[in-house]
Design a protein around this motif. Structure first.
Motif, short mmCIF file in Angstrom:
data_model
loop_
_atom_site.label_atom_id
_atom_site.label_comp_id
_atom_site.label_asym_id
_atom_site.label_seq_id
_atom_site.Cartn_x
_atom_site.Cartn_y
_atom_site.Cartn_z
N UNK A 1 14.75 5.23 -1.78
CA UNK A 1 13.48 4.57 -1.48
C UNK A 1 13.45 3.15 -1.50
N UNK A 2 12.26 2.49 -1.56
CA UNK A 2 12.16 1.04 -1.77
C UNK A 2 12.91 0.38 -3.19
N UNK B 1 23.90 2.50 -1.62
CA UNK B 1 23.03 2.28 -0.57
C UNK B 1 21.74 1.83 -1.04
N UNK B 2 20.92 1.20 -0.36
CA UNK B 2 19.45 0.95 -0.76
C UNK B 2 18.90 0.40 0.62
N UNK B 3 17.59 0.23 0.22
CA UNK B 3 16.62 -0.28 1.52
C UNK B 3 16.29 -1.71 1.26
N UNK B 4 16.19 -2.65 2.26
CA UNK B 4 15.87 -3.89 2.12
C UNK B 4 14.41 -4.12 2.31
N UNK C 1 14.81 -4.58 -6.03
CA UNK C 1 13.52 -5.47 -6.33
C UNK C 1 13.14 -6.18 -4.90
N UNK C 2 12.23 -5.83 -4.25
CA UNK C 2 11.86 -6.55 -3.11
C UNK C 2 12.95 -6.15 -1.86
N UNK C 3 13.71 -5.33 -2.02
CA UNK C 3 14.68 -5.20 -1.03
C UNK C 3 16.20 -5.72 -1.43
N UNK C 4 16.18 -6.24 -2.58
CA UNK C 4 17.41 -6.91 -2.74
C UNK C 4 18.04 -6.02 -3.99
N UNK D 1 22.93 -5.20 -12.63
CA UNK D 1 22.18 -4.86 -13.97
C UNK D 1 23.03 -5.44 -15.17
N UNK D 2 24.33 -5.97 -14.75
CA UNK D 2 25.09 -6.38 -15.81
C UNK D 2 24.99 -8.19 -15.84
N UNK D 3 24.82 -8.82 -14.88
CA UNK D 3 24.82 -10.16 -14.84
C UNK D 3 23.77 -10.69 -13.77
N UNK D 4 23.07 -9.81 -13.06
CA UNK D 4 21.94 -10.19 -12.10
C UNK D 4 22.61 -10.79 -10.95
N UNK D 5 23.78 -10.31 -10.43
CA UNK D 5 24.44 -11.02 -9.08
C UNK D 5 23.18 -10.06 -7.92
N UNK D 6 22.83 -10.83 -7.01
CA UNK D 6 21.95 -10.22 -6.11
C UNK D 6 22.35 -9.93 -4.59
N UNK D 7 22.10 -8.79 -4.07
CA UNK D 7 22.86 -8.16 -2.95
C UNK D 7 21.76 -7.87 -1.82
N UNK D 8 21.56 -8.69 -1.11
CA UNK D 8 20.64 -8.58 0.29
C UNK D 8 21.07 -7.71 1.30
#
Length: 341
Positions: free
Chosen positions: A63-64, A79-82, A107-110, A114-121
């Motif tokens: 889901x979102x 897998x996730x949704x952007x 969060x907002x598709x990103x 949860x370890x150090x906050x690296x984002x994946x879009x």
């Protein structure tokens, strides 16, 4: 494949069995269920291209705000949704220090580690490379080219389905100690139905098999056609004709071609997982049931889909309790050199 109409399949879907036969007195099917026929159909299925696509799960599993993690043959996938709702997928291990991204929030598709906050879009970053992903509206797929080793296909091999606006869909998942071929072999053995699942099927006859005169084209040659009645209650049954085909190595599809529910589809997908603690192979069965009907009253069933789906999943679970035992037994015999087929 022989032509014909399913007995009792008329305007009224239910019929009463006039002379019910006790389980032990039904016609044996072992002489028809020739191991060579099943093995040959399995071999042809395994030779068909998959384009390296593997089923992750049902479309509603992501889901979102909720990601999905799965280890496919030891390859961690997340897998996730952007932000636009498009399915994204990639390695399930964070390239920073290896955190399991399946546990990370979206969060907002990103996807945010949860370890150090690296984002994946969904784009390549810090050595992390995305995998091709596809949402067909019922199931989620991911393409793993290194694992599959085949020439890649742009899209997975998705079977034809009824119009989503005129059908009800439910997805069931189970895991067994076996390999995908054991699951596929189970589905390419239609002769076991009334013997192994007497609570669901009666009066089963295989009326067409691969290589029968009259077949045309590869798909038809590898089709098993079955006349069978689904048990409702007591002597009440619903007769149908079901046709089984294997469009790719890890999928078997059952189409209802005559009788009640004409056009309905049951897709059985087998996805290899990571081995268990003892090193034994594990396979996820992801089964999509897409039910349809030409009857006017089916609109009520579609309106009641949220209540109907748990019942559809429960029916699938009962069948797969037995069919996974079949698949697991087949793997045990194969792995110890004792399989007679």
């Amino acid at each position: 494949m022989k032509e014909g109409r399913v007995p009792g399949a008329g305007r009224i879907p239910l019929r009463l069995r006039r002379r019910p036969v006790p389980w032990e007195r039904q016609r044996p099917t072992w002489s028809e269920a020739k191991p060579g026929i099943i093995a040959a159909a399995l071999k042809r299925a395994q030779a068909r291209p998959s384009g390296n696509w593997y089923v992750l799960g049902g479309s509603s599993a992501v889901s979102a705000e909720r990601s999905l993690g799965r280890s496919i043959a030891g390859v961690e996938v997340v897998a996730w949704r952007d932000a636009a709702g498009v399915l994204r997928a990639g390695p399930g291990s964070c390239p920073h220090l290896g955190a399991p991204l399946k546990d990370s929030p979206v969060r907002c598709g990103t996807l945010i580690c949860h370890w150090h906050g690296m984002p994946f879009d969904g784009r390549a970053a810090a050595g992390w490379e995305p995998y091709p992903a596809y949402d067909d509206g019922v199931l989620l797929w991911v393409r793993l080219d290194r694992l599959g080793g085949e020439p890649p296909l742009e899209r997975p091999v998705v079977p034809a389905r009824p119009d989503p606006a005129r059908s009800v869909t439910a997805v069931y998942e189970a895991v067994g100690v076996c390999e995908p071929e054991d699951v596929v072999a189970n589905r390419l053995d239609p002769w076991h139905g009334a013997w192994f699942h007497p609570y669901s099927f009666v009066d089963l006859t295989v009326v067409g098999r691969p290589g029968d005169p009259g077949s045309a084209g590869e798909q038809a040659e590898d089709a098993f056609a079955v006349d069978v009645s689904f048990k409702v209650a007591g002597r009440a049954v619903v007769p149908v004709r079901a046709v089984f085909t294997a469009p790719e190595p890890r999928t078997v599809v059952m189409h209802i071609t005559e009788g009640e529910g004409h056009g309905s589809v049951v897709e059985t997908h087998a996805t290899p997982l990571a081995p268990d603690a003892r090193g034994r192979p594990r396979t996820a069965v992801v089964e999509a049931v897409v039910a349809a009907s030409h009857r006017r009253g089916f609109a009520l069933a579609r309106a009641a889909a949220p209540a109907l789906r748990p019942l559809m999943r429960a029916a699938a679970a009962r069948l797969w309790r037995d069919d996974l035992a079949y698949a697991e037994r087949r793997w045990t015999l194969r792995s110890t050199g004792r399989f007679p087929g």
